[in-house]
Design an enzyme around this catalytic site. Structure first.
Site, short mmCIF file in Angstrom:
data_model
loop_
_atom_site.label_atom_id
_atom_site.label_comp_id
_atom_site.label_asym_id
_atom_site.label_seq_id
_atom_site.Cartn_x
_atom_site.Cartn_y
_atom_site.Cartn_z
N GLU A 53 0.80 -1.36 0.18
CA GLU A 53 -0.04 -0.07 -0.04
C GLU A 53 0.79 1.28 0.01
OE1 GLU A 53 -4.08 0.41 1.70
OE2 GLU A 53 -3.01 1.69 3.41
N LYS A 55 0.88 4.63 0.87
CA LYS A 55 0.13 5.23 1.84
C LYS A 55 0.88 6.57 2.33
CE LYS A 55 -1.20 3.39 6.01
NZ LYS A 55 -1.84 2.72 7.08
N LYS A 114 -7.74 2.90 -2.76
CA LYS A 114 -8.08 2.77 -1.45
C LYS A 114 -8.59 4.11 -0.82
CE LYS A 114 -7.54 0.07 2.25
NZ LYS A 114 -6.57 0.34 3.20
N GLU A 158 -14.74 -4.69 2.65
CA GLU A 158 -13.86 -4.63 3.93
C GLU A 158 -14.77 -5.07 5.14
OE1 GLU A 158 -10.57 -1.72 4.83
OE2 GLU A 158 -11.78 -1.17 6.54
N ASN A 179 -10.30 -6.33 8.11
CA ASN A 179 -9.25 -5.39 8.69
C ASN A 179 -8.94 -5.64 10.11
OD1 ASN A 179 -7.76 -3.12 8.98
ND2 ASN A 179 -9.23 -1.89 7.92
N GLU A 213 -6.17 -7.48 6.29
CA GLU A 213 -5.39 -6.08 6.27
C GLU A 213 -5.36 -5.57 7.48
OE1 GLU A 213 -9.56 -5.15 3.65
OE2 GLU A 213 -8.79 -3.27 4.75
N SER A 214 -4.12 -4.73 7.34
CA SER A 214 -3.53 -4.00 8.71
C SER A 214 -2.65 -4.62 9.60
CB SER A 214 -4.78 -3.14 9.37
OG SER A 214 -5.23 -2.41 8.47
#
Ligand SMILES: O=C(O)c1ccccc1NCC(=O)[C@H](O)[C@H](O)COP(=O)(O)O
Length: 257
Positions: A53, A55, A114, A158, A179, A213-214
């Protein structure tokens, strides 16, 4: 399903900004690069399928990365990323639709947009291979999913809870991201994926691409998510912090051949 009660102030602010953002009236028409195929290709190549990602900043990150996003994206692909995720939210994440456009032109892998897409017109701002639909913030997930697909997008739906997962599957989602970051409190707990992913009905599992995710930063985290059933992992901060190519290669287990 759509509830803003109890959200962290930063997330409220993100949603308020998204509410006020205009979309486009002309629907886009996309010929997407397949995310499931890219994940399968990484597997076949011996790489852990990572969606890296881009970001530049976030409410939970200090500072902002200002290097050329195309160079960062190319470094992620060289490091073995199966696909990329590009923030297009400008106010809180330092992203832009123009960044996504430039990155998608420069790389050959699928690119996820995103952002916090709340209305159909938000889908039409820029072409991407995949769009993010956050179950928690969409009153009518099924309609938004259909709107995305009618434009050619694949949709990553998500979820963060078992109820959201059920709603996503009922709406027909076939790419689901769990997530680990609780958007109410912005706390990250890798146990979320273990718990939520485990509730997918056996009969549905084969037809769903499942993404963790994350909060993934180490090889141990990667193994944990993979052992819990993740087909791919979406990683932002741990890749953006430092040498992007080396960080990506460390998590994928190998550079692109
Ligand atoms: O990343 C944030 O600080 C954040 C804050 C508020 C809402 C959403 C946020 N992140 C969205 C994401 O889902 C992550 O960017 C993505 O999953 C990557 O997470 P990480 O690897 O932990 O950076």
């Amino acid at each position: 399903m759509n509830t803003r009660d109890g959200l962290a102030p930063a997330v409220r602010s993100i949603l308020d900004a998204a509410d006020g953002r205009a979309g486009r009236s002309e629907p886009v028409s996309v010929r997407p690069r397949s995310l499931p195929d890219a994940i399968a290709a990484a597997e076949a190549d011996g790489r852990v399928p990572i969606i890296a990602e881009l970001k530049p900043t976030s409410p939970t990150t200090e500072g902002e990365r200002t290097d050329d996003p195309v160079e960062l994206a190319e470094a992620m692909v060289e490091g073995g990323a199966a696909a990329l995720s590009v923030l297009t939210e400008p106010t809180h994440f330092g992203g832009s639709p123009e960044t996504l456009r430039r990155v998608r032109t420069a790389v050959g892998v699928p690119v996820l947009r995103k952002d916090f897409l709340l209305r159909e017109e938000h889908l039409d701002v820029v072409e991407a291979d995949v769009v993010l639909l956050i179950a928690r913030f969409l009153d009518d997930l099924g309609t938004m999913l259909e709107a995305a697909r009618s434009r050619g997008f694949q949709a990553l739906v998500e979820v963060h809870t078992e109820a959201e997962l059920e709603a996503a599957l009922s709406a027909g989602a076939d790419i689901v991201g769990v997530n680990n970051r609780d958007l109410a409190k912005l706390e990250v707990d890798l146990g979320t994926f273990d718990r939520v992913a485990g509730t997918i009905p056996a009969g549905k599992r084969e037809s769903v691409t499942l993404i963790a995710e994350s909060g993934v930063s180490t090889r141990e985290d990667v193994s944990r998510m993979r052992n819990a059933g993740a087909d791919a992992l979406l990683v932002g901060s741990a890749i953006m912090d430092g040498d992007v190519r080396a960080n990506t290669a460390r998590l994928t287990g190998g550079s692109r051949k």
